[in-house]
Design an enzyme around this catalytic site. Structure first.
Site, PDB file in Angstrom:
ATOM      1  N   GLU A 285       0.826  -1.208   0.000  1.00  0.00           N
ATOM      2  CA  GLU A 285       0.000   0.000   0.000  1.00  0.00           C
ATOM      3  C   GLU A 285       0.864   1.265   0.000  1.00  0.00           C
ATOM      4  OE1 GLU A 285      -4.343  -0.666   1.844  1.00  0.00           O
ATOM      5  OE2 GLU A 285      -3.035   0.397   3.209  1.00  0.00           O
ATOM      6  N   HIS A 306       7.827 -26.798  -2.273  1.00  0.00           N
ATOM      7  CA  HIS A 306       7.131 -27.859  -3.002  1.00  0.00           C
ATOM      8  C   HIS A 306       5.960 -27.321  -3.825  1.00  0.00           C
ATOM      9  CE1 HIS A 306       9.347 -31.136  -0.956  1.00  0.00           C
ATOM     10  NE2 HIS A 306       9.572 -30.130  -0.126  1.00  0.00           N
ATOM     11  N   LYS A 420     -14.216   0.516  -3.734  1.00  0.00           N
ATOM     12  CA  LYS A 420     -15.274   0.898  -2.786  1.00  0.00           C
ATOM     13  C   LYS A 420     -16.400   1.618  -3.500  1.00  0.00           C
ATOM     14  CE  LYS A 420     -12.349   1.526   1.280  1.00  0.00           C
ATOM     15  NZ  LYS A 420     -11.743   2.509   2.172  1.00  0.00           N
TER      16      LYS A 420
HETATM   17  O1  PA5 Z   1      -3.544   1.205   5.936  1.00  0.00           O
HETATM   18  C1  PA5 Z   1      -4.666   1.638   5.755  1.00  0.00           C
HETATM   19  O2  PA5 Z   1      -4.918   2.838   5.881  1.00  0.00           O
HETATM   20  C2  PA5 Z   1      -5.822   0.716   5.422  1.00  0.00           C
HETATM   21  O3  PA5 Z   1      -5.431  -0.586   5.199  1.00  0.00           O
HETATM   22  C3  PA5 Z   1      -6.821   0.699   6.557  1.00  0.00           C
HETATM   23  O4  PA5 Z   1      -6.179   0.240   7.705  1.00  0.00           O
HETATM   24  C4  PA5 Z   1      -8.009  -0.166   6.231  1.00  0.00           C
HETATM   25  O5  PA5 Z   1      -8.592   0.217   5.023  1.00  0.00           O
HETATM   26  C5  PA5 Z   1      -9.055  -0.062   7.335  1.00  0.00           C
HETATM   27  O6  PA5 Z   1      -9.471   1.257   7.487  1.00  0.00           O
HETATM   28  P1  PA5 Z   1     -10.233   1.750   8.780  1.00  0.00           P
HETATM   29  O7  PA5 Z   1      -9.345   1.536   9.946  1.00  0.00           O
HETATM   30  O8  PA5 Z   1     -10.528   3.188   8.534  1.00  0.00           O
HETATM   31  O9  PA5 Z   1     -11.487   0.908   8.881  1.00  0.00           O
END
Ligand code: PA5
Length: 445
Positions: A285, A306, A420
């Site tokens: 990310e 494997h 989303k």
């Molecule tokens: O690293 C990030 O920002 C995302 O992976 C969030 O942790 C994830 O989308 C969950 O978001 P939230 O904590 O707002 O529910």
């Protein structure tokens, strides 16, 4: 406490000149990070978190954990991405991937709200049947669909079982200090809340209440975890030549520029599996944007030798491996000699099984490097809270520095929004009417 970078197997892939060449870029990236002048600098709270955290809240986390341990047989952790991976990774590494099956005096822990699969959720609901439960719902935004949906179901379960008053003793919310639907709901219902600081993004939040509460419920020492991270914070301020974190960031970028666009996180311990998932989110990310980035992937050996071993040895030469070499397993097994030796395995006996695992590691590193796969080795003496805290901070800082060297903003995730808005449109969320029509047409409906 230890985590050491061993680069001796990189000789045929990276030379000293290259490290010297990239050094200035890494130092600049580190300066930009420390000076808070780079992209995403509003999200650098994790940098000083190991020393600069809310000590009162830390004590409240321990008290809440003790309460859950005393009144619950099951803790349900609701969260997705950065709001659950770190806790699960730490618990499975420090305790066991079989944590729920161990004989123990701490609650079983199940993770929901990290998918929308109804079978998965139904199974966990059945597991809760007739057992005392507590819920820790974790969402920074407080609006993420997956955890919100799961929380709606578990809130009702807890209220049906213990009443509205009883639920206040069993529901714990970890969210923004002031904003979001979850914060409003928690305040209205009178649930205890813990804070995800504004300046700590989800994937960097394991050392906040996000990770600490579930980790403490599992009986892990969160003081030692923070202590390890604090030591790493100190150690990784050193200059480039004495800084394994910066060297790891440098090596990743050198290899990437030579066409190695996949990093395989390798371990020889299945308890590291979820740590690899955490690493994948952290780096994926943070770096995967602007049509750039190393694809983070992972394998557990010898298991995956494997399945993926053939590709790694002889397939497309697009990857390097980062091997987490944990020197001492939590437990060992002595392999006894067998008089009859029908299986022909006596050559493996009269020694500990860890020695066999070590020879597998050594043999594999040699085979893969000879096959053209660069291997970076990260050596850790043993698994404990101090070392884990140290390693978490190592990866977080390496990720930030590596991202800046790559030329991306490591602290945003604009691409996550696309699925989303499509999902909301297809589900008929108010405000998405035009988009719904366009998407339905593309789907041929
Ligand atoms: O690293 C990030 O920002 C995302 O992976 C969030 O942790 C994830 O989308 C969950 O978001 P939230 O904590 O707002 O529910």
């Amino acid at each position: 406490m230890s985590l050491k970078l061993n680069s001796k197997y990189l000789k045929n892939f990276v030379n000293e000149n290259e490290l010297d060449g990239i050094k200035a870029q890494v130092e600049t990236a580190a300066k930009v990070l420390h000076d808070k002048t780079g992209q995403g600098s509003d999200f650098l709270g994790w940098l000083d978190l190991p020393v600069d955290y809310d000590k009162d809240e830390f004590e409240r986390i321990k008290a809440a954990a003790a309460k859950i341990q005393s009144n619950s047989e099951v803790l349900i952790v609701i969260g997705i991405g950065g709001s659950y991976l770190g806790a699960r990774a730490a618990i499975e590494l420090l305790k066991s991937p079989m944590y729920n099956n161990l004989k123990k005096d701490t609650p079983d822990i199940y993770y929901v709200g990290n998918n929308i699969n109804p079978t998965y959720l139904s199974e966990i609901l059945s597991i809760c049947d007739g057992r005392d439960i507590a819920v820790n719902v974790i969402s920074k935004s407080g609006t993420t669909t997956e955890p919100a949906l799961a929380f709606r179901i578990f809130k009702k379960l807890v209220e049906d079982k213990y009443g509205k008053e009883g639920a206040k003793d069993r529901i714990f919310c970890t969210t923004d200090k002031a904003r979001g639907t979850l914060k409003e709901l928690a305040d209205t219902e009178g649930y205890e809340t813990f804070v995800i600081p504004d300046d700590v993004g989800g994937r960097f939040s394991v050392l906040t209440a996000v990770g600490l509460l579930p980790i403490a419920v599992a009986g892990c020492d969160i003081d030692a975890l923070m202590g390890g991270a604090a030591k790493a914070r100190e150690d990784f301020m050193a200059d480039f030549d004495n800084n394994d974190c910066y060297k790891y960031a440098a090596l990743r970028n050198i290899l990437y520029r030579k066409g190695k666009s996949v990093e395989l996180m390798v371990s020889y311990d299945p308890s590291f599996c979820m740590m690899s998932e955490w690493y994948k989110q952290l780096f994926g990310e943070s770096e995967g944007k602007d049509n750039k980035g190393i694809l983070p992937d992972s394998v557990v050996f010898s298991t995956d030798l494997h399945s993926m071993g053939q590709f790694i040895q002889e397939g497309s030469r697009i990857m390097f491996e980062t091997v987490v070499d944990i020197k001492k397993p939590k437990q060992d097994i002595f392999l006894e000699n067998d008089k009859e030796n029908l299986d022909g395995l006596n050559f493996l006996t009269n020694q500990n099984m860890s020695v066999v695992n070590r020879r597998a590691l050594e043999g594999t590193i040699l085979a893969h490097t000879e096959g053209g796969v660069p291997n970076i080795i990260l050596e850790m003496d043993e698994i404990n809270e101090d070392n884990l805290g140290y390693m978490i901070y190592f990866f977080e800082k390496a990720c930030a520095v590596s991202g800046y060297v790559l030329g991306v903003n490591p602290f945003n995730q604009p691409g996550v929004e696309s699925y989303k808005s499509n999902m909301f449109a297809l589900l008929g969320k108010p405000g998405y009417e035009d988009k719904k029509a366009a998407l339905e047409e593309k789907l041929g409906r």
